[in-house]
Design a protein around this motif. Sequence first.
Motif, mmCIF file in Angstrom:
data_model
loop_
_atom_site.group_PDB
_atom_site.id
_atom_site.type_symbol
_atom_site.label_atom_id
_atom_site.label_comp_id
_atom_site.label_asym_id
_atom_site.label_seq_id
_atom_site.Cartn_x
_atom_site.Cartn_y
_atom_site.Cartn_z
ATOM 1 N N ARG A 66 -0.503 8.628 14.632
ATOM 2 C CA ARG A 66 -0.329 7.233 15.036
ATOM 3 C C ARG A 66 -0.575 6.255 13.899
ATOM 4 N NH1 ARG A 66 -3.856 9.256 18.980
ATOM 5 N NH2 ARG A 66 -5.475 7.744 18.461
ATOM 6 N N LEU A 67 -0.995 6.751 12.740
ATOM 7 C CA LEU A 67 -1.284 5.865 11.614
ATOM 8 C C LEU A 67 0.018 5.437 10.935
ATOM 9 C CD1 LEU A 67 -4.328 7.609 9.889
ATOM 10 C CD2 LEU A 67 -4.347 5.445 11.143
ATOM 11 N N PRO A 68 0.227 4.142 10.762
ATOM 12 C CA PRO A 68 1.425 3.702 10.050
ATOM 13 C C PRO A 68 1.454 4.236 8.619
ATOM 14 C CG PRO A 68 0.343 1.846 11.158
ATOM 15 C CD PRO A 68 -0.599 3.012 11.237
ATOM 16 N N ARG A 69 2.589 4.721 8.179
ATOM 17 C CA ARG A 69 2.862 5.153 6.810
ATOM 18 C C ARG A 69 2.097 6.406 6.411
ATOM 19 N NH1 ARG A 69 0.633 0.687 6.305
ATOM 20 N NH2 ARG A 69 -0.649 1.336 4.526
ATOM 21 N N ALA A 70 1.424 7.096 7.349
ATOM 22 C CA ALA A 70 0.749 8.344 7.003
ATOM 23 C C ALA A 70 1.802 9.366 6.582
ATOM 24 C CB ALA A 70 -0.057 8.866 8.186
ATOM 25 N N SER A 71 1.645 9.911 5.367
ATOM 26 C CA SER A 71 2.680 10.783 4.807
ATOM 27 C C SER A 71 2.238 12.226 4.653
ATOM 28 C CB SER A 71 3.113 10.245 3.437
ATOM 29 O OG SER A 71 3.608 8.930 3.554
ATOM 30 N N ILE A 72 0.940 12.461 4.526
ATOM 31 C CA ILE A 72 0.419 13.819 4.398
ATOM 32 C C ILE A 72 -1.060 13.807 4.762
ATOM 33 C CG2 ILE A 72 -0.217 13.613 1.950
ATOM 34 C CD1 ILE A 72 0.877 16.520 1.616
ATOM 35 N N PHE A 114 0.803 -1.215 0.000
ATOM 36 C CA PHE A 114 0.000 0.000 0.000
ATOM 37 C C PHE A 114 0.838 1.268 0.000
ATOM 38 C CE2 PHE A 114 -2.834 -3.154 2.041
ATOM 39 C CZ PHE A 114 -3.860 -3.117 1.119
ATOM 40 N N GLY A 115 2.098 1.179 0.365
ATOM 41 C CA GLY A 115 3.006 2.315 0.292
ATOM 42 C C GLY A 115 2.642 3.454 1.218
ATOM 43 N N GLN A 116 2.972 4.677 0.774
ATOM 44 C CA GLN A 116 2.698 5.867 1.563
ATOM 45 C C GLN A 116 1.215 6.217 1.497
ATOM 46 O OE1 GLN A 116 5.968 8.920 1.646
ATOM 47 N NE2 GLN A 116 6.283 8.122 -0.422
ATOM 48 N N ARG A 117 0.712 6.773 2.597
ATOM 49 C CA ARG A 117 -0.714 7.035 2.696
ATOM 50 C C ARG A 117 -1.020 8.526 2.698
ATOM 51 N NH1 ARG A 117 -2.461 3.587 7.890
ATOM 52 N NH2 ARG A 117 -4.583 4.034 7.161
ATOM 53 N N VAL A 118 -1.965 8.914 1.858
ATOM 54 C CA VAL A 118 -2.539 10.258 1.876
ATOM 55 C C VAL A 118 -3.829 10.174 2.682
ATOM 56 C CG1 VAL A 118 -3.540 12.106 0.500
ATOM 57 C CG2 VAL A 118 -1.532 10.872 -0.347
ATOM 58 N N ILE A 119 -3.935 10.942 3.762
ATOM 59 C CA ILE A 119 -5.103 10.904 4.635
ATOM 60 C C ILE A 119 -5.955 12.149 4.368
ATOM 61 C CG2 ILE A 119 -5.924 10.637 7.001
ATOM 62 C CD1 ILE A 119 -4.048 8.403 6.072
ATOM 63 N N ILE A 120 -7.262 11.944 4.132
ATOM 64 C CA ILE A 120 -8.176 13.046 3.839
ATOM 65 C C ILE A 120 -9.310 13.031 4.860
ATOM 66 C CG2 ILE A 120 -9.601 14.148 2.083
ATOM 67 C CD1 ILE A 120 -8.122 12.390 0.001
ATOM 68 N N LEU A 121 -9.489 14.139 5.577
ATOM 69 C CA LEU A 121 -10.520 14.240 6.603
ATOM 70 C C LEU A 121 -11.382 15.473 6.346
ATOM 71 C CD1 LEU A 121 -8.349 13.619 9.808
ATOM 72 C CD2 LEU A 121 -9.682 11.927 8.541
ATOM 73 N N GLY A 122 -12.671 15.374 6.682
ATOM 74 C CA GLY A 122 -13.540 16.538 6.583
ATOM 75 C C GLY A 122 -14.930 16.201 6.109
ATOM 76 N N GLY A 123 -15.601 17.178 5.504
ATOM 77 C CA GLY A 123 -16.972 17.011 5.051
ATOM 78 C C GLY A 123 -17.070 16.110 3.833
ATOM 79 N N GLY A 124 -18.186 15.401 3.725
ATOM 80 C CA GLY A 124 -18.321 14.370 2.702
ATOM 81 C C GLY A 124 -18.105 14.850 1.276
ATOM 82 N N ALA A 125 -18.759 15.957 0.887
ATOM 83 C CA ALA A 125 -18.645 16.435 -0.491
ATOM 84 C C ALA A 125 -17.219 16.871 -0.805
ATOM 85 C CB ALA A 125 -19.615 17.593 -0.725
ATOM 86 N N GLN A 126 -16.593 17.607 0.124
ATOM 87 C CA GLN A 126 -15.230 18.073 -0.111
ATOM 88 C C GLN A 126 -14.233 16.922 -0.096
ATOM 89 O OE1 GLN A 126 -17.371 19.382 2.080
ATOM 90 N NE2 GLN A 126 -17.316 21.624 2.060
ATOM 91 N N VAL A 127 -14.421 15.988 0.835
ATOM 92 C CA VAL A 127 -13.549 14.815 0.903
ATOM 93 C C VAL A 127 -13.606 14.034 -0.406
ATOM 94 C CG1 VAL A 127 -13.352 12.510 1.926
ATOM 95 C CG2 VAL A 127 -13.445 14.517 3.401
ATOM 96 N N ALA A 128 -14.803 13.881 -0.959
ATOM 97 C CA ALA A 128 -14.965 13.129 -2.203
ATOM 98 C C ALA A 128 -14.202 13.776 -3.346
ATOM 99 C CB ALA A 128 -16.451 13.007 -2.543
#
Length: 224
Positions: free
Chosen positions: A145-151, A89-103
């Motif tokens: 605390r998430l493994p491989r979270a990069s941004i 799975f490599g490096q992880r891009v994490i996206i948090l927030g409101g549903g429409a914007q996250v999508a």
Amino acid sequence: MTSSRLYAISIITENRQGVLRDIATIMVNHSANILMTQQSILQDGPEKGKSYLYFEFEDTEDLGELIADLVTVPEVHDVTTYEPFSRIFGQRVIILGGGAQVAQVAMGAVNEADRHNIRGERISIDTIPLVGEDDLTTAVDAVCRLPRASILVLAGSLMGGKISGAVDRVRASGIPVISLKMAGSVPEHADLVVTDPLQAGVFAVMHVSSKALFDINKIRGKEF
């Protein structure tokens, strides 16, 4: 000379006190430098109630000998080897927030990641739509605390208060933060502010890519 190759194994054992200690002792005896570990109790299947252990490690001198010693532990039922998550799975891009914007951010990130992964990179996109200051603060803090979270990309219409403090803590841990242009104080605490959610996803992937020329550190504090 020890190898820097990464290894991953799962171990199914009896759920008894001292088993983790015995396994860790064997790994130390084989010079395995443990980088990540997870433990849970299996809830279904023929091994229900057993303990599931997962390790990623490096520098063991002989993986075969390590496994041979592990299976001698009376409580151990099974040992299986895998490719480490970083190679899958490599490096992880994490996206948090409101549903429409996250999508929308996720769409830009997935499309950009596809261009890189088809050429051999491994960049994965993780999203969760959340609202509410407390829930978002907890989620942002958990990124450290998430493994491989990069941004981290924060996608919403309004974020501030305690969330801004969590953004500072994520950045202090070495994980850069991109914010959509929104109301609230979060954009003032982010490394980069982007108006277009699709472009925010593209920027996030380009930053973690080992082949792209984009570097968020060179444009930190700017708004697009």
